[in-house]
Design a protein around this motif. Sequence first.
Motif, PDB file in Angstrom:
ATOM      1  N   GLY A  29       6.313   3.567   4.616  1.00 36.64           N
ATOM      2  CA  GLY A  29       4.923   4.017   4.534  1.00 36.64           C
ATOM      3  C   GLY A  29       4.361   3.871   3.137  1.00 36.64           C
ATOM      4  N   ILE A  30       5.141   4.230   2.135  1.00 35.26           N
ATOM      5  CA  ILE A  30       4.691   4.103   0.747  1.00 35.26           C
ATOM      6  C   ILE A  30       4.502   2.633   0.382  1.00 35.26           C
ATOM      7  CG2 ILE A  30       5.418   4.430  -1.652  1.00 35.26           C
ATOM      8  CD1 ILE A  30       6.639   7.107  -0.757  1.00 35.26           C
ATOM      9  N   GLU A  31       5.416   1.773   0.839  1.00 28.06           N
ATOM     10  CA  GLU A  31       5.264   0.336   0.570  1.00 28.06           C
ATOM     11  C   GLU A  31       3.995  -0.209   1.210  1.00 28.06           C
ATOM     12  OE1 GLU A  31       8.830  -1.471   1.964  1.00 28.06           O
ATOM     13  OE2 GLU A  31      10.039  -0.765   0.276  1.00 28.06           O
ATOM     14  N   ASP A  32       3.685   0.235   2.426  1.00 27.43           N
ATOM     15  CA  ASP A  32       2.461  -0.206   3.089  1.00 27.43           C
ATOM     16  C   ASP A  32       1.227   0.254   2.328  1.00 27.43           C
ATOM     17  OD1 ASP A  32       3.925  -1.451   5.046  1.00 27.43           O
ATOM     18  OD2 ASP A  32       3.664   0.151   6.534  1.00 27.43           O
ATOM     19  N   ILE A  33       1.253   1.485   1.838  1.00 26.46           N
ATOM     20  CA  ILE A  33       0.116   2.009   1.080  1.00 26.46           C
ATOM     21  C   ILE A  33      -0.079   1.211  -0.202  1.00 26.46           C
ATOM     22  CG2 ILE A  33      -0.655   3.991  -0.288  1.00 26.46           C
ATOM     23  CD1 ILE A  33       0.520   5.776   1.907  1.00 26.46           C
ATOM     24  N   GLU A  34       1.014   0.901  -0.902  1.00 28.54           N
ATOM     25  CA  GLU A  34       0.906   0.127  -2.140  1.00 28.54           C
ATOM     26  C   GLU A  34       0.363  -1.279  -1.862  1.00 28.54           C
ATOM     27  OE1 GLU A  34       4.757   0.251  -3.885  1.00 28.54           O
ATOM     28  OE2 GLU A  34       4.498   2.303  -4.631  1.00 28.54           O
ATOM     29  N   ALA A  35       0.808  -1.897  -0.785  1.00 27.26           N
ATOM     30  CA  ALA A  35       0.308  -3.231  -0.443  1.00 27.26           C
ATOM     31  C   ALA A  35      -1.174  -3.164  -0.091  1.00 27.26           C
ATOM     32  CB  ALA A  35       1.102  -3.809   0.723  1.00 27.26           C
ATOM     33  N   HIS A  36      -1.563  -2.145   0.658  1.00 27.43           N
ATOM     34  CA  HIS A  36      -2.973  -1.993   1.030  1.00 27.43           C
ATOM     35  C   HIS A  36      -3.829  -1.722  -0.202  1.00 27.43           C
ATOM     36  CE1 HIS A  36      -6.451  -1.128   3.465  1.00 27.43           C
ATOM     37  NE2 HIS A  36      -6.585   0.039   2.852  1.00 27.43           N
ATOM     38  N   ARG A  37      -3.303  -0.942  -1.141  1.00 25.05           N
ATOM     39  CA  ARG A  37      -4.050  -0.643  -2.363  1.00 25.05           C
ATOM     40  C   ARG A  37      -4.301  -1.916  -3.170  1.00 25.05           C
ATOM     41  NH1 ARG A  37      -0.820   3.196  -5.491  1.00 25.05           N
ATOM     42  NH2 ARG A  37      -1.477   4.660  -3.884  1.00 25.05           N
ATOM     43  N   ALA A  38      -3.286  -2.788  -3.255  1.00 25.37           N
ATOM     44  CA  ALA A  38      -3.449  -4.047  -3.983  1.00 25.37           C
ATOM     45  C   ALA A  38      -4.473  -4.939  -3.289  1.00 25.37           C
ATOM     46  CB  ALA A  38      -2.106  -4.760  -4.095  1.00 25.37           C
ATOM     47  N   GLN A  39      -4.437  -4.995  -1.968  1.00 23.60           N
ATOM     48  CA  GLN A  39      -5.406  -5.807  -1.227  1.00 23.60           C
ATOM     49  C   GLN A  39      -6.814  -5.254  -1.392  1.00 23.60           C
ATOM     50  OE1 GLN A  39      -3.931  -5.755   2.760  1.00 23.60           O
ATOM     51  NE2 GLN A  39      -2.398  -7.349   2.396  1.00 23.60           N
ATOM     52  N   ALA A  40      -6.962  -3.942  -1.386  1.00 21.78           N
ATOM     53  CA  ALA A  40      -8.286  -3.331  -1.542  1.00 21.78           C
ATOM     54  C   ALA A  40      -8.840  -3.602  -2.930  1.00 21.78           C
ATOM     55  CB  ALA A  40      -8.208  -1.828  -1.279  1.00 21.78           C
ATOM     56  N   ALA A  41      -7.992  -3.531  -3.948  1.00 26.41           N
ATOM     57  CA  ALA A  41      -8.440  -3.821  -5.314  1.00 26.41           C
ATOM     58  C   ALA A  41      -8.868  -5.276  -5.428  1.00 26.41           C
ATOM     59  CB  ALA A  41      -7.332  -3.510  -6.313  1.00 26.41           C
ATOM     60  N   ARG A  42      -8.107  -6.167  -4.828  1.00 28.56           N
ATOM     61  CA  ARG A  42      -8.450  -7.596  -4.870  1.00 28.56           C
ATOM     62  C   ARG A  42      -9.761  -7.856  -4.128  1.00 28.56           C
ATOM     63  NH1 ARG A  42      -9.479 -12.007  -6.950  1.00 28.56           N
ATOM     64  NH2 ARG A  42      -8.910 -13.897  -5.861  1.00 28.56           N
ATOM     65  N   ALA A  43      -9.950  -7.199  -2.997  1.00 25.18           N
ATOM     66  CA  ALA A  43     -11.193  -7.376  -2.237  1.00 25.18           C
ATOM     67  C   ALA A  43     -12.382  -6.838  -3.026  1.00 25.18           C
ATOM     68  CB  ALA A  43     -11.081  -6.665  -0.896  1.00 25.18           C
TER      69      ALA A  43
END
Length: 64
Positions: A29-43
Amino acid sequence: MLVFVTTVILYVFGFVFLYGVIRLGVRHGIEDIEAHRAQAARAEELASFQDRTFARENAFLTGS
């Protein structure tokens, strides 16, 4: 007596197993959140860049 010992061993191993499953789930779950956070920052960076490019190319629309 053997039934009691077997029950205690299975009970303890059950808790150890549940601890491992919960820990694994939290880690994923934490890994998914970190990946989503990076994608959101890039977007967000991409959207900001597109807004600046649009404003620069269409300055007549911005009122500048």
